[in-house]
Design an enzyme around this catalytic site. Structure first.
Site, PDB file in Angstrom:
ATOM      1  N   GLY A   1       3.963   1.917  -6.974  1.00 28.83           N
ATOM      2  CA  GLY A   1       2.916   2.924  -6.934  1.00 28.83           C
ATOM      3  C   GLY A   1       3.119   3.868  -5.763  1.00 28.83           C
ATOM      4  O   GLY A   1       4.253   4.219  -5.424  1.00 28.83           O
ATOM      5  N   CYS A   2       2.034   4.273  -5.138  1.00 24.54           N
ATOM      6  CA  CYS A   2       2.093   5.224  -4.029  1.00 24.54           C
ATOM      7  C   CYS A   2       2.941   4.699  -2.879  1.00 24.54           C
ATOM      8  O   CYS A   2       2.717   3.597  -2.381  1.00 24.54           O
ATOM      9  CB  CYS A   2       0.676   5.524  -3.544  1.00 24.54           C
ATOM     10  N   PHE A   3       3.915   5.486  -2.438  1.00 25.33           N
ATOM     11  CA  PHE A   3       4.784   4.996  -1.360  1.00 25.33           C
ATOM     12  C   PHE A   3       4.090   4.951  -0.004  1.00 25.33           C
ATOM     13  O   PHE A   3       4.550   4.260   0.905  1.00 25.33           O
ATOM     14  CB  PHE A   3       6.119   5.738  -1.280  1.00 25.33           C
ATOM     15  N   TRP A   4       2.978   5.659   0.170  1.00 28.77           N
ATOM     16  CA  TRP A   4       2.214   5.503   1.417  1.00 28.77           C
ATOM     17  C   TRP A   4       1.763   4.059   1.563  1.00 28.77           C
ATOM     18  O   TRP A   4       1.847   3.469   2.638  1.00 28.77           O
ATOM     19  CB  TRP A   4       0.986   6.400   1.425  1.00 28.77           C
TER      20      TRP A   4
END
Length: 213
Positions: free
Chosen positions: A46-49
């Site tokens: 999902g979101c790499f953050w």
């Protein structure tokens, strides 16, 4: 991530960066000091953050770099990847000391910090760019990934089928500078405060790992 940024930005009270970094949550940062026998692992969840702080929170991980992998475009950027047409997923490249943390532990952390049964997305982040992928560089890594998937299936952790892709690593493309250490530098971002940080705290509470902070 795009969905939450659009829907929450007008509804959240902004809190200063300094207050969040020193008060509510301590966000782990990457380091430039390489270990002598440093190894590399690559994961998409999902979101790499979110993925960046998950792995950087673990003792033995020097850095997790946000970027793109799994597609065919040889010059990806955030805007192109967001269209879903490049084949790439938001990915982190994890640099770690195998004397301090094993590849097996990293794989366990991957599956513990996401929903591996969601097709092409994580939570409200929907699209092929948010699909989950465990990249392997050799047969030993492939077997470790598949063993963890089997363990989860045998333990009946999920009611739905695990759909995380298990594919050989080919190429990783670092994301733009502004995506690196994004949560640390933008703790008052609505998505960060309402999605990334709560997910990170839940992971720290539930995962039986050795954490830096």
């Amino acid at each position: 991530m795009k969905f939450f940024l659009a829907t929450l930005i007008t509804a959240i009270t902004i809190v200063s960066c300094a207050q969040t970094q020193t008060g509510e949550v301590k966000i782990p940062l990457g380091s430039t000091q390489k270990a002598a026998n440093e190894a590399v692992a690559t994961f998409s969840e999902g979101c790499f953050w979110h993925a960046e702080i998950i792995f950087q929170s673990l003792v033995g991980v020097r850095d997790a770099v946000s970027g793109y992998a799994g597609g065919t475009d040889t010059d990806p950027d955030y805007e192109k990847v967001s269209t879903g047409k490049t084949g790439h997923a938001e990915t982190v490249q994890v640099y770690y000391d195998p004397m301090k943390i094993s590849y097996e532990t990293l794989v366990k952390a991957l599956f513990a910090s996401m929903d591996p049964t969601q097709v092409n997305g994580q939570g409200n982040d929907v699209g092929t760019e948010y699909r989950s992928i465990a990249f392997y560089r050799n047969e030993s890594e492939r077997k470790i990934i598949e063993a963890e998937i089997k363990r989860l299936i045998d333990a009946k952790i999920y009611k739905r089928k695990i759909v995380t892709e298990v594919v050989p690593f080919k190429q990783f493309y670092p994301a733009e500078d502004y995506h690196q250490e994004y949560i640390y530098h933008h703790p008052s971002n609505p998505y960060v405060r309402n999605v990334s940080i709560p997910e990170f705290l839940r992971f720290k509470e539930e995962f039986k790992g050795n954490f830096k902070l």
